[in-house]
Scaffold this active site. Sequence first.
Site, mmCIF file in Angstrom:
data_model
loop_
_atom_site.group_PDB
_atom_site.id
_atom_site.type_symbol
_atom_site.label_atom_id
_atom_site.label_comp_id
_atom_site.label_asym_id
_atom_site.label_seq_id
_atom_site.Cartn_x
_atom_site.Cartn_y
_atom_site.Cartn_z
ATOM 1 N N SER A 110 0.872 -1.183 0.000
ATOM 2 C CA SER A 110 0.000 0.000 0.000
ATOM 3 C C SER A 110 0.904 1.226 0.000
ATOM 4 O O SER A 110 2.061 1.156 0.440
ATOM 5 C CB SER A 110 -0.849 0.005 1.271
ATOM 6 N N TYR A 163 -2.583 -0.920 10.491
ATOM 7 C CA TYR A 163 -2.515 -1.124 9.030
ATOM 8 C C TYR A 163 -1.195 -0.584 8.464
ATOM 9 O O TYR A 163 -0.493 -1.280 7.720
ATOM 10 C CB TYR A 163 -3.706 -0.428 8.367
HETATM 11 P P1 NAD Z 1 -11.302 -6.109 -0.137
HETATM 12 O O1 NAD Z 1 -11.834 -5.969 1.241
HETATM 13 O O2 NAD Z 1 -12.229 -5.968 -1.294
HETATM 14 O O3 NAD Z 1 -10.540 -7.488 -0.308
HETATM 15 C C1 NAD Z 1 -9.748 -8.071 0.702
HETATM 16 C C2 NAD Z 1 -9.814 -9.567 0.547
HETATM 17 O O4 NAD Z 1 -8.988 -10.186 1.546
HETATM 18 C C3 NAD Z 1 -11.230 -10.117 0.729
HETATM 19 O O5 NAD Z 1 -11.461 -11.120 -0.228
HETATM 20 C C4 NAD Z 1 -11.167 -10.711 2.124
HETATM 21 O O6 NAD Z 1 -12.109 -11.730 2.351
HETATM 22 C C5 NAD Z 1 -9.752 -11.240 2.111
HETATM 23 N N1 NAD Z 1 -9.264 -11.598 3.452
HETATM 24 C C6 NAD Z 1 -9.348 -10.887 4.593
HETATM 25 N N2 NAD Z 1 -8.836 -11.603 5.604
HETATM 26 C C7 NAD Z 1 -8.425 -12.796 5.092
HETATM 27 C C8 NAD Z 1 -7.821 -13.947 5.635
HETATM 28 N N3 NAD Z 1 -7.543 -14.046 6.943
HETATM 29 N N4 NAD Z 1 -7.530 -14.979 4.793
HETATM 30 C C9 NAD Z 1 -7.821 -14.913 3.476
HETATM 31 N N5 NAD Z 1 -8.405 -13.840 2.915
HETATM 32 C C10 NAD Z 1 -8.699 -12.799 3.714
HETATM 33 O O7 NAD Z 1 -10.140 -5.023 -0.240
HETATM 34 P P2 NAD Z 1 -9.087 -4.714 -1.406
HETATM 35 O O8 NAD Z 1 -9.034 -3.258 -1.515
HETATM 36 O O9 NAD Z 1 -9.347 -5.524 -2.606
HETATM 37 O O10 NAD Z 1 -7.743 -5.183 -0.694
HETATM 38 C C11 NAD Z 1 -6.821 -6.097 -1.260
HETATM 39 C C12 NAD Z 1 -5.410 -5.738 -0.821
HETATM 40 O O11 NAD Z 1 -5.063 -4.461 -1.374
HETATM 41 C C13 NAD Z 1 -5.229 -5.611 0.690
HETATM 42 O O12 NAD Z 1 -3.987 -6.159 1.056
HETATM 43 C C14 NAD Z 1 -5.228 -4.107 0.906
HETATM 44 O O13 NAD Z 1 -4.497 -3.733 2.048
HETATM 45 C C15 NAD Z 1 -4.537 -3.638 -0.361
HETATM 46 N N6 NAD Z 1 -4.759 -2.221 -0.678
HETATM 47 C C16 NAD Z 1 -5.989 -1.760 -1.051
HETATM 48 C C17 NAD Z 1 -6.144 -0.417 -1.342
HETATM 49 C C18 NAD Z 1 -7.449 0.187 -1.782
HETATM 50 O O14 NAD Z 1 -7.513 1.417 -1.936
HETATM 51 N N7 NAD Z 1 -8.499 -0.590 -1.997
HETATM 52 C C19 NAD Z 1 -5.052 0.462 -1.241
HETATM 53 C C20 NAD Z 1 -3.825 -0.048 -0.845
HETATM 54 C C21 NAD Z 1 -3.682 -1.402 -0.574
#
Ligand code: NAD
Length: 279
Positions: free
Chosen positions: A164, A177
């Site tokens: 991130s 986080y």
């Molecule tokens: P999201 O909530 O849509 O997806 C997260 C996924 O991780 C979901 O499928 C959830 O069920 C799964 N998950 C959570 N805990 C888990 C576990 N213990 N075991 C297996 N799966 C698990 O969110 P996203 O935005 O798609 O996030 C995906 C990644 O991207 C994350 O690592 C997040 O930190 C990172 N990220 C997202 C953003 C953003 O703006 N959306 C920005 C920076 C980083």
Amino acid sequence: MAEKADEHRRAMSVPLLKGQKALVTGANSGIGLATAVALGRAGADVVVNYVTGAEEADDVVGQIKDLGVQAYAHEADVSDEDQVVAMVARAVEEFGTLDIMVANAGLQRDAPLTDMTLAQWQKVIDVNLTGQFLCAREAAKEFMRRGVVPEVSRAAGKIICMSSVHQIIPWAGHVNYASSKGGVSMLMQTLAQELAPHRIRVNAIAPGAIRTPINRDAWSTPAAEADLLRLIPYGRVGDPDDIANAVVAMASDLLDYVIGTTLYVDGGMTLFPGFATGG
Ligand code: NAD
């Protein structure tokens, strides 16, 4: 000249990841979902990991199979050692091996420091950091066992850590986080250094603000989105496909010489946008 052009056209028409086997954690939502489908589109067979939401995972599997490659859903909590070991073992059993691990699963449990419970701290560290350690470790074992297969890829395996912008931008109210992503940065670089001699490439993708359920509050109303856009020089919130495309490129041999790097995919969020007019 014409022959060279033909050769180039032929090379470009072969899917980038043809014949490769990939596993994406947290692949039934947001960035993971888009990534799993994009890997399938690029020719890879894909394991769709999920921890809750079997129906959504099955739907993703259907989308990937429609592209003419193999896929199946696997339930596992990435913070549970036994479950991660079993998940990777099954991938090797079903697909014969593994070439790409996308350690994407992540979550937030936000609170100001003085209200943050140890459980909130620990949950985020367990999933976002320990989960990536476990997935990387199990994938690396298989990559080392098998070694390079030149017809498939120049590398013995690729590990892509979903980080991130908060691996470098401090984030008040989200110390668990931001700490987890700071940890992912050093996990990634250390593993990259350790595994490069085995021809395993470890890199990270650092998304900025991407429209997914994890940050719905930040973009779901016009006022919230306007506020968010002040932090994004490029003037748009990112889509999951922006990240999925970066993962495909990072996993492909086009970037074979890229080791231990974080690719920021953030519309310029890390460029200190406040300084565009101030400072
Ligand atoms: P999201 O909530 O849509 O997806 C997260 C996924 O991780 C979901 O499928 C959830 O069920 C799964 N998950 C959570 N805990 C888990 C576990 N213990 N075991 C297996 N799966 C698990 O969110 P996203 O935005 O798609 O996030 C995906 C990644 O991207 C994350 O690592 C997040 O930190 C990172 N990220 C997202 C953003 C953003 O703006 N959306 C920005 C920076 C980083």
